[in-house]
Design a protein around this motif. Structure first.
Motif, PDB file in Angstrom:
ATOM      1  N   HIS A  36      -4.735  -1.249 -10.282  1.00  0.00           N
ATOM      2  CA  HIS A  36      -4.469  -2.383  -9.396  1.00  0.00           C
ATOM      3  C   HIS A  36      -4.971  -3.744  -9.480  1.00  0.00           C
ATOM      4  O   HIS A  36      -5.020  -4.579  -8.728  1.00  0.00           O
ATOM      5  CB  HIS A  36      -5.307  -1.992  -8.041  1.00  0.00           C
ATOM      6  N   SER A  37      -5.058  -4.297 -10.793  1.00  0.00           N
ATOM      7  CA  SER A  37      -5.488  -5.396 -11.215  1.00  0.00           C
ATOM      8  C   SER A  37      -5.189  -5.577 -12.710  1.00  0.00           C
ATOM      9  O   SER A  37      -5.692  -4.829 -13.743  1.00  0.00           O
ATOM     10  CB  SER A  37      -6.766  -5.946 -10.922  1.00  0.00           C
ATOM     11  N   GLU A  38      -4.697  -6.827 -13.102  1.00  0.00           N
ATOM     12  CA  GLU A  38      -4.394  -7.023 -14.671  1.00  0.00           C
ATOM     13  C   GLU A  38      -5.481  -8.301 -14.930  1.00  0.00           C
ATOM     14  O   GLU A  38      -5.805  -8.892 -15.965  1.00  0.00           O
ATOM     15  CB  GLU A  38      -3.124  -7.653 -14.972  1.00  0.00           C
ATOM     16  N   ARG A  39      -6.520  -8.735 -13.945  1.00  0.00           N
ATOM     17  CA  ARG A  39      -7.240  -9.744 -14.154  1.00  0.00           C
ATOM     18  C   ARG A  39      -8.728  -9.075 -14.345  1.00  0.00           C
ATOM     19  O   ARG A  39      -9.407  -8.987 -13.130  1.00  0.00           O
ATOM     20  CB  ARG A  39      -7.138 -10.917 -13.094  1.00  0.00           C
ATOM     21  N   THR A  94      -4.632  -3.635  -3.742  1.00  0.00           N
ATOM     22  CA  THR A  94      -3.536  -3.043  -3.566  1.00  0.00           C
ATOM     23  C   THR A  94      -3.244  -1.638  -3.223  1.00  0.00           C
ATOM     24  O   THR A  94      -2.297  -1.100  -2.492  1.00  0.00           O
ATOM     25  CB  THR A  94      -2.500  -3.422  -4.697  1.00  0.00           C
ATOM     26  N   ILE A  95      -4.367  -0.841  -3.242  1.00  0.00           N
ATOM     27  CA  ILE A  95      -4.575   0.699  -3.355  1.00  0.00           C
ATOM     28  C   ILE A  95      -5.402   0.724  -2.284  1.00  0.00           C
ATOM     29  O   ILE A  95      -6.614   0.753  -2.570  1.00  0.00           O
ATOM     30  CB  ILE A  95      -4.714   1.123  -4.428  1.00  0.00           C
ATOM     31  N   ASN A  96      -4.875   1.139  -0.950  1.00  0.00           N
ATOM     32  CA  ASN A  96      -5.862   1.197  -0.128  1.00  0.00           C
ATOM     33  C   ASN A  96      -5.551   2.492   1.069  1.00  0.00           C
ATOM     34  O   ASN A  96      -4.352   2.617   1.214  1.00  0.00           O
ATOM     35  CB  ASN A  96      -5.996   0.101   0.782  1.00  0.00           C
ATOM     36  N   PRO A  97      -6.252   3.251   1.723  1.00  0.00           N
ATOM     37  CA  PRO A  97      -6.119   4.106   2.421  1.00  0.00           C
ATOM     38  C   PRO A  97      -5.348   3.724   3.990  1.00  0.00           C
ATOM     39  O   PRO A  97      -5.807   2.757   4.261  1.00  0.00           O
ATOM     40  CB  PRO A  97      -7.443   4.851   2.725  1.00  0.00           C
ATOM     41  N   ALA A  98      -4.474   4.685   4.406  1.00  0.00           N
ATOM     42  CA  ALA A  98      -3.928   4.286   5.739  1.00  0.00           C
ATOM     43  C   ALA A  98      -5.115   4.608   7.027  1.00  0.00           C
ATOM     44  O   ALA A  98      -4.879   3.778   7.788  1.00  0.00           O
ATOM     45  CB  ALA A  98      -2.677   4.950   5.810  1.00  0.00           C
ATOM     46  N   TRP A  99      -5.642   5.670   6.941  1.00  0.00           N
ATOM     47  CA  TRP A  99      -6.636   6.129   7.708  1.00  0.00           C
ATOM     48  C   TRP A  99      -7.798   6.566   7.220  1.00  0.00           C
ATOM     49  O   TRP A  99      -7.984   6.921   6.160  1.00  0.00           O
ATOM     50  CB  TRP A  99      -5.731   7.460   8.455  1.00  0.00           C
ATOM     51  N   LEU A 100      -8.812   6.536   8.120  1.00  0.00           N
ATOM     52  CA  LEU A 100     -10.349   7.025   7.755  1.00  0.00           C
ATOM     53  C   LEU A 100     -10.822   8.076   8.893  1.00  0.00           C
ATOM     54  O   LEU A 100     -10.402   7.847   9.998  1.00  0.00           O
ATOM     55  CB  LEU A 100     -11.149   5.891   7.666  1.00  0.00           C
ATOM     56  N   THR A 101     -11.473   8.980   8.320  1.00  0.00           N
ATOM     57  CA  THR A 101     -12.239   9.736   9.354  1.00  0.00           C
ATOM     58  C   THR A 101     -13.744   9.803   8.876  1.00  0.00           C
ATOM     59  O   THR A 101     -14.102   9.916   7.653  1.00  0.00           O
ATOM     60  CB  THR A 101     -11.643  11.093   9.512  1.00  0.00           C
ATOM     61  N   PHE A 102     -14.594   9.729   9.891  1.00  0.00           N
ATOM     62  CA  PHE A 102     -16.229   9.989   9.562  1.00  0.00           C
ATOM     63  C   PHE A 102     -16.655  10.669  10.501  1.00  0.00           C
ATOM     64  O   PHE A 102     -16.123  10.944  11.733  1.00  0.00           O
ATOM     65  CB  PHE A 102     -16.809   8.504   9.986  1.00  0.00           C
ATOM     66  N   SER A 103     -17.539  11.551  10.021  1.00  0.00           N
ATOM     67  CA  SER A 103     -18.368  12.517  10.952  1.00  0.00           C
ATOM     68  C   SER A 103     -19.756  12.359  10.526  1.00  0.00           C
ATOM     69  O   SER A 103     -20.271  12.159   9.427  1.00  0.00           O
ATOM     70  CB  SER A 103     -17.916  13.916  10.529  1.00  0.00           C
ATOM     71  N   GLU A 159       7.080 -12.785   4.027  1.00  0.00           N
ATOM     72  CA  GLU A 159       7.593 -13.432   2.723  1.00  0.00           C
ATOM     73  C   GLU A 159       6.423 -13.920   1.763  1.00  0.00           C
ATOM     74  O   GLU A 159       6.422 -13.645   0.433  1.00  0.00           O
ATOM     75  CB  GLU A 159       8.668 -14.402   2.897  1.00  0.00           C
ATOM     76  N   GLU A 160       5.612 -14.681   2.423  1.00  0.00           N
ATOM     77  CA  GLU A 160       4.429 -15.235   1.281  1.00  0.00           C
ATOM     78  C   GLU A 160       3.327 -13.994   0.507  1.00  0.00           C
ATOM     79  O   GLU A 160       3.172 -14.103  -0.317  1.00  0.00           O
ATOM     80  CB  GLU A 160       3.511 -15.976   2.551  1.00  0.00           C
ATOM     81  N   GLY A 161       3.146 -12.877   1.193  1.00  0.00           N
ATOM     82  CA  GLY A 161       2.510 -11.934   1.108  1.00  0.00           C
ATOM     83  C   GLY A 161       3.307 -11.047  -0.105  1.00  0.00           C
ATOM     84  O   GLY A 161       2.799 -10.851  -0.889  1.00  0.00           O
ATOM     85  N   ILE A 162       4.652 -10.938   0.191  1.00  0.00           N
ATOM     86  CA  ILE A 162       5.482 -10.209  -0.802  1.00  0.00           C
ATOM     87  C   ILE A 162       5.286 -11.050  -2.026  1.00  0.00           C
ATOM     88  O   ILE A 162       5.105 -10.309  -3.374  1.00  0.00           O
ATOM     89  CB  ILE A 162       6.744 -10.021  -0.494  1.00  0.00           C
ATOM     90  N   GLU A 163       5.466 -12.282  -2.018  1.00  0.00           N
ATOM     91  CA  GLU A 163       5.348 -13.279  -3.352  1.00  0.00           C
ATOM     92  C   GLU A 163       3.885 -13.178  -3.987  1.00  0.00           C
ATOM     93  O   GLU A 163       3.700 -12.841  -5.355  1.00  0.00           O
ATOM     94  CB  GLU A 163       5.428 -14.679  -2.741  1.00  0.00           C
ATOM     95  N   ILE A 164       2.754 -13.006  -3.169  1.00  0.00           N
ATOM     96  CA  ILE A 164       1.513 -13.104  -3.622  1.00  0.00           C
ATOM     97  C   ILE A 164       1.173 -11.399  -4.458  1.00  0.00           C
ATOM     98  O   ILE A 164       0.767 -11.593  -5.451  1.00  0.00           O
ATOM     99  CB  ILE A 164       0.517 -13.053  -2.532  1.00  0.00           C
ATOM    100  N   LEU A 165       1.746 -10.614  -3.986  1.00  0.00           N
ATOM    101  CA  LEU A 165       1.601  -9.190  -4.365  1.00  0.00           C
ATOM    102  C   LEU A 165       2.367  -8.943  -5.812  1.00  0.00           C
ATOM    103  O   LEU A 165       2.254  -8.035  -6.452  1.00  0.00           O
ATOM    104  CB  LEU A 165       2.042  -8.109  -3.389  1.00  0.00           C
ATOM    105  N   GLU A 166       3.283  -9.725  -6.289  1.00  0.00           N
ATOM    106  CA  GLU A 166       4.325  -9.686  -7.247  1.00  0.00           C
ATOM    107  C   GLU A 166       3.329  -9.875  -8.702  1.00  0.00           C
ATOM    108  O   GLU A 166       3.863  -9.049  -9.643  1.00  0.00           O
ATOM    109  CB  GLU A 166       5.389 -10.831  -7.229  1.00  0.00           C
ATOM    110  N   SER A 167       2.186 -10.474  -8.513  1.00  0.00           N
ATOM    111  CA  SER A 167       1.444 -10.438  -9.722  1.00  0.00           C
ATOM    112  C   SER A 167       0.307  -9.305  -9.503  1.00  0.00           C
ATOM    113  O   SER A 167      -0.563  -9.336 -10.522  1.00  0.00           O
ATOM    114  CB  SER A 167       1.022 -11.909  -9.807  1.00  0.00           C
ATOM    115  N   SER A 168       0.333  -8.539  -8.631  1.00  0.00           N
ATOM    116  CA  SER A 168      -0.781  -7.746  -8.702  1.00  0.00           C
ATOM    117  C   SER A 168      -0.205  -6.027  -8.609  1.00  0.00           C
ATOM    118  O   SER A 168       0.527  -5.748  -7.693  1.00  0.00           O
ATOM    119  CB  SER A 168      -1.428  -7.676  -7.073  1.00  0.00           C
TER     120      SER A 168
END
Length: 375
Positions: free
Chosen positions: A225-228, A137-146, A359-368
């Motif tokens: 980011h997880s209770e499991r 549930t915690i991820n970066p928006a952008w990446l840079t590589f060099s 909507e389906e994704g919002i419901e999935i994320l309710e438990s995460s």
């Protein structure tokens, strides 16, 4: 030409073998993917001039608009980057907020401010197409590589293609999401996912902490980011993540396939870890991704998704000083094996409001849970 300072101090586009068309990858427009830029004419920028030029592009909004037009990836070639510190100065010029990692499967070493090695796993082993932290549930928006040292040898597309070839699979993914399990051992192993319990979640552990304190601190990080999660008798730790994979790219207005399903499946097959307990030939655990409700994902769909992702790849032959900017919510990335010395550095960046859910994704994320580290 893309210019920011003057006609003599600007970037111009160039082409290279293997570039693709954004339209062929499922985007509505037709442009080169990725966009490749280099200093125009006879301009040989200094490091500070490079930083100033990229800052100008970023502040004017051109970086964002160019990335959107060209499928979410831009290559800058011909910059005088020779050290991690050089790269740190250029990477910060894009103006993004630094991302703090939570749960870190790959081995990385910090070499400069917000700059780490991309992955310290064995060079002979590939890394399959994936989105960075697409399993969390915690991820970066952008990446840079060099690329500092080069070797001797060297999602939108996925969502669009799957919708055409396996619409029933997409509907199931939308409804159920994906369940990923990462198992971390006590010791580091020679693997591209070989981080230990403490390597992934031991950021607050200090020398002298007793076993109970260590466990409490590790669990506090996991629960960002997880209770499991589950501790095993051998001291290893399994962490489960249930997240949506069919998502919305808010800026592009397109559906995106954001996750690590393809890389997890490719890795499990490669290491012959397709049966419980999913202990691979490399000594690391590689559980197969499942639907979010715990039912198995059909092998034919796992194979199809991986094949589409690999067919959509653009192979980049690194040159010293290259900088690649990737929209993590639109583009997957991978790594091919190589021979010789290679140093590729990575930086992860945040930007709010880029990724959304049906909507389906919002419901999935309710438990995460999602509790990012704020610096």
């Amino acid at each position: 030409m893309v210019g920011v300072l003057s006609t003599s101090q600007a970037f111009t586009s160039f082409t290279f073998s293997g570039q693709k068309s954004t339209k062929a990858l499922g985007f509505p427009n037709d442009a080169e993917f990725p966009l490749a830029l280099k200093p125009a004419a006879n301009w040989q920028p200094t490091l500070q001039e490079s930083v100033t030029a990229i800052e100008g592009l970023a502040k004017s909004g051109q970086i964002s608009s160019l990335a959107q037009k060209h499928g979410g990836a831009i290559i800058f070639r011909g910059l005088p980057i020779k050290t991690p510190q050089d790269y740190s100065e250029v990477a910060h010029a894009f103006g993004f907020r630094a991302h703090e990692e939570v749960g870190r499967p790959p081995l990385r070493t910090v070499l400069a401010k917000n700059i780490k090695t991309a992955n310290e796993g064995p060079p002979e082993l590939p890394i399959w197409p994936h989105n960075e932290y697409g399993w969390s549930t915690i991820n970066p928006a952008w990446l840079t590589f060099s690329a500092i040292v080069i070797p001797e040898q060297g999602n939108i597309a996925l969502a669009s293609a799957l919708e055409k070839q396996a619409p029933e699979f997409v509907r199931t993914l939308l409804k159920k999401g994906v369940r990923y399990v990462y198992r971390y051992g006590v010791q580091e192993v020679k693997s591209n996912t070989g981080t230990s319990v403490l390597g992934a979640y031991g950021q607050t552990v200090v020398p002298g902490d007793d076993a109970e304190t260590v466990r409490r601190k590790v669990e506090a990080e996991v629960q960002r980011h997880s209770e499991r999660f589950e501790w095993h008798e051998d001291g290893s730790l399994s962490v489960m993540h249930i997240v949506p994979i069919i998502r919305k790219h808010e800026k592009l207005g397109l559906t995106t396939f954001f996750g690590n399903l393809t890389s997890a499946w490719g890795r499990s097959k490669h290491y012959r870890a397709t049966e419980p307990p999913y202990l691979g030939s490399d000594g690391s655990y590689h559980p197969i991704p499942e639907y979010g409700d715990g039912t198995p994902i059909e092998t034919k769909y796992l194979d199809l998704a991986l094949a589409i992702a690999e067919d959509s790849q653009v192979l980049l032959t690194w040159q010293p000083g290259d900088v690649v900017l990737i929209d993590n919510h639109a583009v997957q990335h991978s790594r091919s094996p190589w021979v010789g010395n290679r140093t590729v550095l990575a930086a992860l960046w945040d930007e709010d409001g880029k990724i959304g859910d049906f909507e389906e994704g919002i419901e999935i994320l309710e438990s995460s849970p999602r509790v990012p580290i704020v610096v």
